[in-house]
Scaffold this active site. Structure first.
Site, PDB file in Angstrom:
ATOM      1  N   GLU A   1       0.769  -1.266  -0.095  1.00 54.78           N
ATOM      2  CA  GLU A   1      -0.034   0.043  -0.056  1.00 54.78           C
ATOM      3  C   GLU A   1       0.903   1.214  -0.212  1.00 54.78           C
ATOM      4  OE1 GLU A   1      -3.318   2.051   2.951  1.00 54.78           O
ATOM      5  OE2 GLU A   1      -3.207  -0.160   2.809  1.00 54.78           O
TER       6      GLU A   1
ATOM      7  N   ASP B   1      -8.148   3.012  -0.634  1.00 51.94           N
ATOM      8  CA  ASP B   1      -7.095   3.308   0.143  1.00 51.94           C
ATOM      9  C   ASP B   1      -6.495   4.803  -0.086  1.00 51.94           C
ATOM     10  OD1 ASP B   1      -6.765   0.866   1.765  1.00 51.94           O
ATOM     11  OD2 ASP B   1      -6.357   0.074  -0.325  1.00 51.94           O
TER      12      ASP B   1
ATOM     13  N   SER C   1      -8.063   1.047  -4.666  1.00 51.46           N
ATOM     14  CA  SER C   1      -8.236   0.102  -3.869  1.00 51.46           C
ATOM     15  C   SER C   1      -6.877  -0.635  -3.886  1.00 51.46           C
ATOM     16  CB  SER C   1      -9.210  -0.807  -3.648  1.00 51.46           C
ATOM     17  OG  SER C   1      -9.184  -1.848  -2.730  1.00 51.46           O
TER      18      SER C   1
END
Length: 377
Positions: free
Chosen positions: A257, A278, A289
């Site tokens: 991430e 995110d 995402s």
């Protein structure tokens, strides 16, 4: 569309009709060794159905007289010829009308507007056709649009030997613009397997797939090979990302991430534990995402279909997102123009698993969610 394709195949010969079952049986044996047909899950059956359709469509092309016979029936071909942007004949008519108008010194905007309207109306059908019958769009619509586009590129000297050519550079520019738009639309939005079916059913390409007659096993292998190809857009080292496969979210999910965030604006990151997405880039209205799937677990190696199920769940969540707010950050569906999933997988992902990933990517397209895959080694 499955029924439409198979009906064409079955009409071509009794052998091809009966071969469809063998195509499916061989695909089951290759993808799910040791699994009985009666024990297949619903998603596994869908995978086999797709493979059988591609293979059967290819078989139909080998027994038919043209590429179109492998893809769609005569009626759909007739409809496509009658309803397409600017075909070859339409391009020539537009060219003549505009040329005559310019020579007479009249106001020609009405002619341009008329043909633009015709192009737009016929082009609008492509969007729905790409959803309902993408194989027809690839086989017939694309060829008709390309015919009109190619007409603009015929050299003028051909007119001296009796060949029809366009003479107005202005008309050529309009046709290139209109038809070029539709050609791009078809290429970008067509499911990948339809492109393979068209390629494989072309007589010039059949020599690579068939030797000494129709070999069902070779066709099925070719279809599986195409679907199971590696479609990763990038490969990065785990050390570069700082992630470790199989070590939980803190060492697998979070590092990935963070890595994805390096290529996004600093303010794009949403608060920790934000629902579904995110990152959100306000400039491009893109909600992202970030996901990672360890394909090397015993469960996913034994049952590759779990890979598809996991990605599909993420796609459904992204597609159905409406609104959420956390720590002062709010995100609503009206703020989102693009929904994306950035997916990381191990570089050792198997071909069978890739088939499931590619199927999920196509499913994502149908739901308006772009899935981008990066393999981490």
């Amino acid at each position: 569309m499955v029924n439409a394709t198979l009906s064409v195949v079955q009409k071509n010969s009794a052998f091809v009709g009966s071969a469809t079952g063998e195509l499916a049986a061989r695909a089951i044996g290759m993808l799910y060794p040791g699994v009985k047909q009666s024990d297949l899950s619903e998603e596994q059956k869908q995978t086999i159905s797709t493979l059988a359709t591609v293979s059967a469509g290819l078989a139909g092309g080998l027994t038919g007289s043209s590429t179109a016979s492998a893809a769609v029936g005569a009626q759909s071909g007739k409809n496509a010829v009658e309803n397409n942007y600017l075909s070859t004949n339409q391009s020539l008519t537009f060219d003549k009308e505009l040329s005559d108008c310019r020579k007479s010194g009249g106001n020609c905007q009405d002619i341009i507007d008329k043909w633009e309207k015709i192009s737009d109306e016929q082009s609008a059908e492509i969007d729905q056709k790409l959803k309902d019958n993408p194989l027809e769009a690839q086989v017939i619509d694309k060829e008709v649009a390309k015919g009109g586009y190619d007409m603009t590129q015929r050299p003028g000297w051909l007119g001296n030997i009796g060949v029809e050519v366009m003479t107005s550079d202005e008309a050529k520019a309009y046709v290139q613009k209109w038809n070029g738009r539709d050609l791009t639309k078809i290429d970008v939005n067509s499911p990948e397997w339809t492109k393979f079916a068209v390629f494989a059913s072309d007589p010039e390409n059949q020599a690579m797939l068939v030797s000494g007659g129709l070999l069902v096993k070779d066709i099925t292998k070719a279809a599986i090979s195409f679907m199971s190809r590696n479609t990763a857009t990038a490969t990065v080292n785990a050390s570069e990302v700082g992630m470790q496969w199989g070590q939980g979210n803190m060492k697998q999910g979070m590092p990935w991430e963070d890595y994805v965030g390096k290529s996004l604006p600093a303010d794009a990151r949403l608060p920790k534990n934000f629902k579904i997405f995110d990152y959100y880039d306000g400039a491009t209205k893109t909600a992202t995402s970030v996901k990672s799937i360890d394909t090397q677990t015993m469960a996913k190696l034994a049952n590759p279909n779990q890979v598809y199920s996991s990605i599909k769940g993420n796609i459904d969540a992204a597609a159905k997102f409406k609104e959420y707010a956390l720590s002062g950050r709010e995100l609503t569906s009206s703020m989102i123009s693009n929904r994306e999933i950035q997916l990381a997988i191990p570089a050792d992902t198997t071909k069978t698993q890739w088939a499931e990933i590619n199927r999920a990517i196509e499913y994502g397209k149908s739901q308006g969610v772009k899935v981008t895959v990066t393999q981490v080694k």
